[in-house]
Design a protein around this motif. Structure first.
Motif: not given
Length: 250
Positions: A217-242, A249-250
């Motif tokens: 069961l997952h309990l609700a919570h508000e988004m933490n702006r610092q944790w979910h900052e758009a620039s961080l999310v984008e950086k993480n997704r780009n790093y993951y896909y890279a 390719n190996i």
């Protein structure tokens, strides 16, 4: 090592007091019933200062507390690796502070992991719109829950077709987890670190198993702006896909 310790749950925490108190309430209830003696919680608090109430709450429980000073962005991967270094079980699982196992889920999860060492056993979660719940009323609230984001069509398509692997509370073999270097600490903020670890873990002829027997069961919570900052999310997704592209390719 504690006697017969098999599973360590790593809980990373910052300023989610209602969630942590709910989880500890559930844990105390299991302890009072003589359940889960083979399990421990490694609680890693990540904040500018430690919470003064925690140590009194965990007295007498199979809970080890560690404080990681960090006033900046919640560095979950670094906290998880600290938790890994303190873990005593054969199996290690990252366990979000806003999750509560339903019924006998945790014990069944452990039994499955022991029976199938080549499988990475994970479960499912259902979402509740409340921040806290009475532990005695868990079964009653299940009808009020909704499906989790990872099981909605777009995410599920990536899981099935693009083989982006994810699952709720994966039970990792500790030795294997250490061999692959644990969590990649280049992930800071939300996103990507869990999929990256699962995909690295599965490279050595291991297989992902998501079981509908295992529900959290997952309990609700508000988004933490610092944790979910758009620039961080984008950086993480780009790093993951890279990283995925490099591995392909190996």
């Amino acid at each position: 090592m504690l006697p017969d310790m098999i599973l360590s749950l790593i809980v990373t925490y910052r300023q989610r007091e209602s969630h942590l108190r709910t989880l500890l309430s559930w844990w105390k209830r299991q302890f009072s019933l003589g359940q889960l003696s083979e399990c421990m919680i490694v609680l890693v608090e990540v904040d500018k200062s430690p919470s003064t109430w925690i140590e009194s709450e965990i007295q007498g429980l199979n809970v080890e507390y560690a404080y990681f000073p960090c006033a900046e962005v919640f560095h979950k991967t670094k906290a998880l690796n600290l938790g890994l270094s303190l873990s005593q079980g054969e199996f290690v699982a990252p366990f979000d502070v806003d999750l509560i196992p339903i019924g006998d889920t945790l014990r069944q999860h452990l039994q499955m992991a022991i029976l199938a060492p080549q499988f990475l056993v994970t479960g499912y979660r259902v979402m509740l719109e409340e921040e806290a719940v009475n532990i005695e009323e868990l079964d009653a609230v299940l009808e009020q829950t909704s499906i989790a984001p990872e099981d909605r069509p777009t995410a599920l398509w990536k899981h099935l077709i693009r083989r982006e692997r994810f699952g709720v509370v994966p039970f990792f073999n500790k030795t294997r987890l250490i061999e692959i270097g644990g969590w990649d600490e280049a992930f800071i903020g939300w996103g990507g670190e869990d999929q990256d670890l699962i995909e690295r873990y599965l490279q050595d002829r291991r297989y992902l198993c998501r079981s509908p027997e295992l529900v959290y069961l997952h309990l609700a919570h508000e988004m933490n702006r610092q944790w979910h900052e758009a620039s961080l999310v984008e950086k993480n997704r780009n790093y993951y896909y890279a990283k995925r592209q490099t591995c392909t390719n190996i």
